[in-house]
Write an enzyme that holds these catalytic residues in place. Sequence first.
Site, short mmCIF file in Angstrom:
data_model
loop_
_atom_site.label_atom_id
_atom_site.label_comp_id
_atom_site.label_asym_id
_atom_site.label_seq_id
_atom_site.Cartn_x
_atom_site.Cartn_y
_atom_site.Cartn_z
N GLY A 36 37.09 52.51 37.61
CA GLY A 36 37.18 53.81 36.98
C GLY A 36 38.23 54.67 37.66
N CYS A 37 38.69 55.68 36.95
CA CYS A 37 39.78 56.50 37.47
C CYS A 37 39.36 57.24 38.74
CB CYS A 37 40.28 57.47 36.41
SG CYS A 37 39.00 58.47 35.63
N TYR A 38 38.19 57.89 38.70
CA TYR A 38 37.74 58.61 39.89
C TYR A 38 37.46 57.67 41.06
CZ TYR A 38 37.03 62.86 37.03
OH TYR A 38 37.19 63.96 36.23
N THR A 57 38.73 54.98 41.95
CA THR A 57 39.89 54.35 42.58
C THR A 57 40.33 55.10 43.83
OG1 THR A 57 40.68 53.31 40.55
CG2 THR A 57 42.34 53.79 42.23
N GLU A 68 46.20 60.46 42.62
CA GLU A 68 46.63 59.31 41.83
C GLU A 68 46.94 59.80 40.43
OE1 GLU A 68 42.46 57.61 41.86
OE2 GLU A 68 42.88 57.38 39.72
#
Lengths: 347, 347, 347, 347
Positions: free
Chosen positions: A150-152, A154, A313
Amino acid sequence: MSEKTRVAILGASGYTGAELVRLLALHPHVRITALTADRRAGKEFADVFPHLGGLDLPTLTAIDEVNWDVVDFVFCALPHGTTQEVIAGLPERIKVCDLSADFRLKDTALYEQVYGAPHKAPDLQASVAYGLTEMYREQVRAARIVANPGCYPTGIQLALMPLLKAGLIEAEGIIADAKSGVTGAGRGPKEGTLYAEVTEGIHPYGVGTHRHGPEIDQGLTDAAGQPVVSTFTPHLMPMARGILATIYVQTAKGATADDLRAHLSETFSAEPFVRVLKEGQVPATRHVRGSNYVLLNAFPDRVPGRCILTAVEDNLVKGASGQAVQNMNVMLGFDETTGLMQQPMFP
Amino acid sequence: MSEKTRVAILGASGYTGAELVRLLALHPHVRITALTADRRAGKEFADVFPHLGGLDLPTLTAIDEVNWDVVDFVFCALPHGTTQEVIAGLPERIKVCDLSADFRLKDTALYEQVYGAPHKAPDLQASVAYGLTEMYREQVRAARIVANPGCYPTGIQLALMPLLKAGLIEAEGIIADAKSGVTGAGRGPKEGTLYAEVTEGIHPYGVGTHRHGPEIDQGLTDAAGQPVVSTFTPHLMPMARGILATIYVQTAKGATADDLRAHLSETFSAEPFVRVLKEGQVPATRHVRGSNYVLLNAFPDRVPGRCILTAVEDNLVKGASGQAVQNMNVMLGFDETTGLMQQPMFP
Amino acid sequence: MSEKTRVAILGASGYTGAELVRLLALHPHVRITALTADRRAGKEFADVFPHLGGLDLPTLTAIDEVNWDVVDFVFCALPHGTTQEVIAGLPERIKVCDLSADFRLKDTALYEQVYGAPHKAPDLQASVAYGLTEMYREQVRAARIVANPGCYPTGIQLALMPLLKAGLIEAEGIIADAKSGVTGAGRGPKEGTLYAEVTEGIHPYGVGTHRHGPEIDQGLTDAAGQPVVSTFTPHLMPMARGILATIYVQTAKGATADDLRAHLSETFSAEPFVRVLKEGQVPATRHVRGSNYVLLNAFPDRVPGRCILTAVEDNLVKGASGQAVQNMNVMLGFDETTGLMQQPMFP
Amino acid sequence: MSEKTRVAILGASGYTGAELVRLLALHPHVRITALTADRRAGKEFADVFPHLGGLDLPTLTAIDEVNWDVVDFVFCALPHGTTQEVIAGLPERIKVCDLSADFRLKDTALYEQVYGAPHKAPDLQASVAYGLTEMYREQVRAARIVANPGCYPTGIQLALMPLLKAGLIEAEGIIADAKSGVTGAGRGPKEGTLYAEVTEGIHPYGVGTHRHGPEIDQGLTDAAGQPVVSTFTPHLMPMARGILATIYVQTAKGATADDLRAHLSETFSAEPFVRVLKEGQVPATRHVRGSNYVLLNAFPDRVPGRCILTAVEDNLVKGASGQAVQNMNVMLGFDETTGLMQQPMFP
C-alpha cells in the site's frame, strides 16, 4: 534480451494504470500487449488518458478478451476484492505483480476482518511475496506473485523496519501521521475528491480505522520480532500525488536522532531508490514527485527520549506503479532501476 | 454607543493587518483612524491590498506620524522583537491587543531563550493577559494589554487545556502534529513561500524547535498544574489559510474518546466560537475558512489507551485577527461576537 | 421591518444554495423557513454543508413538502430544465428569484434551440425581468419573477453594455475570453472536476458552443440596438470561485482606452458593487473573492483601434447568489446592499 | 558516440537550469561538466535543488571559474541583458543555446526599443538562428549560436505560422490570449509570486505591452510575408508550469476550422513533438506537463469567418529547457528526440 517481455495491465483506466504506462514507455525490455478496462473496453487508451496520446498502445479491452498467449507478465491494478479470483485464474506461467490490497496481508483471517469479505484465494496467499522491495528482495525474486505494498505502508515501513530490527526504537508508542495527495482515492468521481472540496484545505480520514494500519503493523511486527500495534492517521490534502509521513517514536538504548539517521543511512547505502538525508535536511514531497525515490530523515524532539522520523514518496510511483515496475525488474532479472531513472519533476 | 471607538492598526501592510481591516469593516462600534506601515507610508491602503478598495480608510503612515489623540484602541501587528518598545511608549489610556509574540510568554527569561533577545518591557509583561479568550476571559476583560496567542497554540490549547484540567488525559506523551496554510509565514517575499515552491507538496519545518512549542507548553502547564513538555511539529502545505492540529494523547482514568468529546462539549457549550462536533464528524480546515470558529473532535485510536484529538481554525482569524477583535470586544465591553459573525466561506 | 421576510431556497444542496445561506445569515430582514433538496430530504443542512453548522436552519425537505404558507420569497437554485414548471406552480403572491437558466432568454424559440427542450412556461417568460441589476433595476423592481443572470454574462455584459449604448465600441468583432473557477460546474461528482484532474492545469471548454453565448448576445444586442454576435470562450482553471473575462474590442469614433474607462466610471459611479479601477490597475479575481463586487478596467492594445477590457467577479456571489440577494433587496424594497457588505477575503 | 559531449549550464540555479539538469540526466550522449550560479557558487547543486540530489553533478561555481577546456556546449540560462557579453566572450569552438531573450529579436534596433538597452553583441546577432526548431530546423543545424524562443512565442508561433504561410488565415486581427504557470516569472522572491498571492486566482499582466509581443510578431511577419501586429495578453494563474494559448483568427479564402486543422496536421505529421488533435479534442496543459510536446487544435467559432486555435505546452520544457535540448540535438547531430521522450506526468 532480444525479445521483449510482453506485459498486460489489468485495470488500466485508473491512475496507477496510467502511471504504469508512463513508466513502461521508457523501459527498454518490455512492451505492452494488453490493456484492460471493462467499462471502457473498445476505447483507445488516449481517449481515457490523453496525456499519453503520443504512445503506440493496444486498444482497451475487457479482461475476458485478453489473449493470454501474448502475455508474459501481468500488472493487476483492479479494485480491492476483485483481484483474488482474477489472479487465481491466470495461466501459471504468467508472473504477476498485484497493486491491489488483496494479497498484502499474510493472515487471511486478518484479511477477512479488515476487508470485510473472506479471502478467495487462500492457497495462493501462502506463496505470495510482499513487495516492499528493499526489505523483501529475495522473496520477491523467487515469487510468481508479488503483492505490491500500500502507498502509506511503503514509506512508513521503510523508515521503521530497520530501526525496529536493530532495536534502536521501542516497539510501543509508534505514531505515524501521514499526509497524502488525492490520487490515492482513485479516479472514480466522488463528491469528496472534487476540486472545490479539496483545494485549500486538509482533513484527516479513517481516523483510527484505516485499512493500511494492519498492513503497517504486519511489517513492523516482522521487523520487531514481537507484536506491534501502531497509531496511524492519514490526511487528505490538496496535492495530486505525494505522501509525507511524520513518525513519532521513542528511542531505545539511549539512541539519538543521529544514531537513527546513521543506521538508516547504512541500511540503505546501496539502495538506488532510498536516500537518507543529511542532518537537518527536511524531506518534502515535491522532491520525489514523479520518481521512485523515498527520502528519509530523523530529527531530535524537544521531549527527551523521543525522535521524529520523516518519509516522503510519490504515492503513484514508489507507493504504487514505480515499486511495481521495480518488483517486475527483480522478478524478471532485469537491472532493478530499469525504466525508473526519471528524475523528480520540480516545480 | 453613540461614539465609535477609534482604532489604530500598527503594521497594517501584512496579512493580519488586512484581515483586521476586513473584519472591522463590519464592526458597528469602531472606526479605523490610523493605519501604519513604515515602508509603505504615504500609500493608500488599497494600493497595498486592492481587495479592500471599496472601503473608506486612512492613508498609511509611519508609526511616528500617528496622532494618538484620535486613537482609543491599538491593534499591534508589528514583527516580533519590535513590539515591546512600541507598546511601552503608548499613552496609558490606550488599550492594546498585540498580535506579535512579544508578550505571550509570561516568563521573560524563557522569552529571551526562545526569541534570542532580552525582553525590553519586563515591567509591562506582568500585567499582560494572554488572550486565549475562552480560557482567560476574565483576565482579558481586566487587562490594558492583551497578548494575542500564536496561531498554532490557539487550537491546540483549546483542545487540550480542558482535558488536562479535568485530568482526563495524561500530561506526558502529548504530540501535536499541525498543518498550516502559508499566510502564517507572512507577506515578505521568500523563496520558500513562492507559489511554485509550495503548490502540490508538503514538508515539516522547525522540527523539534518551533517557537510555538514553549507557548503551547505554558498553557498546558497552567491547565495541568504540573510542568508539561509536548511534542509539536508544524508543516507547511498548499493552503493560503487554515490550521489543522492532529493531537495524540494518552487517556487517564480509563477515559474514552466519548468521554473526552463530552467534556469538551460541556466546557464549550456556551462559547460562540468553539464547536465540538458529533462522534465521527471530521473537522476540516475548509469548514472554518474566513471565520472565527474553532472545531474540535475526539476519536478513539487503534491503540488502547490512546485518543486522537483534532482542532481546526483559520490561522488569520481565530489564529490572529479574529481572536484579536474578540479580545477587543471583551476589553471594551462589546458583545463578544460583534463583527465576527461572518460565516465560513466554502468552497 | 418588524416582521422578517420568510425565504425558501429550492435546491439548497448545491454551491449556490450554500452561498445563499451564507449571505442571508447576515441579512437582518429575512429568515430562512424552508430549504429543499429532494435527494437529501430529511438531512440537516449542516450534514451537507458542515461549514454552516453554526447556524440555526430548517431541516432539508423535498420540494413537495414545503409549506408555502410560511414562505414570502423563493430563491430557486434547481437544475436547468426543471425550474419552469416548479415556478409556474408557486402561489402567485410569492416573489421569485431564479438562479437557473430557465428564464434568462426572452426568446422562447431561442431557448428551445439553445437548451434542447421546449420552454414549459412561455406565458410567464414575458413578465420575467432579467436580473442584471445595474442594467435592469427598474424592471427588477417591478417584477414578480427575476431571472438571475448566468455567471459569465454578468461581468461581460456589465463591461460591454454601457460602451455599446454609448457607441464607443463596435458591435462587431467582440471577443470574450473567460476563465472560471470550478464551482461553476456544480457539486455533482464528475471525473472532469475531480481535484487531480483540475489542479495545476487549464483548458477551454464549450469552444464556440457554450450556452452563455446567446445570453451574452441578448444583452449586447439590447444595448447596441442592433444584432450582436460575439465570440465567447470559457476556460476551466484551478480555482474554486471567480471569473475573469478578458475582452477584446474595436473602438469606435476614435475612442481610446481612457475614454472607455472614463465612460464606465461615470456609468457606475453610484453603483455600490461595480468599481472601475484606475488606469493601469489590473483586476484580479482574488480581489473580489467572497464579495458581490465586479471590478472593471480598460487597457490600450498594441494594435491601433483596439482595446482590452477586463472584468472580474466571484461566480458564486455577483455571478449567482450575491446578485440574487441584490435582486431580492430591490424586489422587496430593502436597501440594495443589505447583507452584501462582506468584504472580499484575501488571501 | 564513445565520447560524451561536455555540457556547461550557465545560470543553473533557476528553474530552467534545474529543468535542463533533469532532462540531461536521461540523455545518453552528454555529461554535465560545469554548473554556474554566481551567488550560490561553492554550493552543491542539490542544496539549491534537492529534488535532483540523486544525481552526480559538479559543484556550482561562478561563471569566471569555469574551465572552458572541458566544455563543448553551453546552455546559457542567465538573466536577460547579461547574456550578450557572456556569449561574445566564449571560445569560438563552443556551440551555444541561449535561453534568454538577448538574441531572439533579429532587429537590434527593435531589441533596444523593447528591452530598453542597446544590444551588446550586434555582430553576433546576424549569425544567430532562432530556435523554434520545427520552423527553423536548417538554420538551427547550421548555427553556432541558437536563440531559444520565449515560452509564449513557442506555442503561438507554431499554431499560426503554418496557417499564415498557407494563406489560410488573415494577417490582421490575430489575438492570442495566453495563460501561464508561475515558473515563467522565475525563482527570485517577489510578492506577486508568493503562494498566497497566486493560489485560487487569475489576473492578466503586461496588457498590451508584454515583451513577447514583438517576438511573436517577428515570426508571424516572417510567415506571412507582410508585417503582422498581433494582440497578445498573458495571464498569471495558479499552476507551476504550463501555457495555454487561445488564439482568435479570421479565416481567409473561405477556410474552415477543419481546413486549418488539416493543414496543421499535415505540416506537423512527421514532427515528434507537435501533435494536432482530432476534431473536438480540447488541448489541456496537464496533457503535456513535464514533456516536450505541443498540442494544437482548431475550432469553429459562433461568428462566421472566425476560428479559435489552441496551443498547449510546458513552459519549462518545450517553452524553455526541452526545446533547448532539442536544439542541441539538432546542432550536434544527435537524434532530435534524444533525452526528450519522457512522457507527460498526469495527474
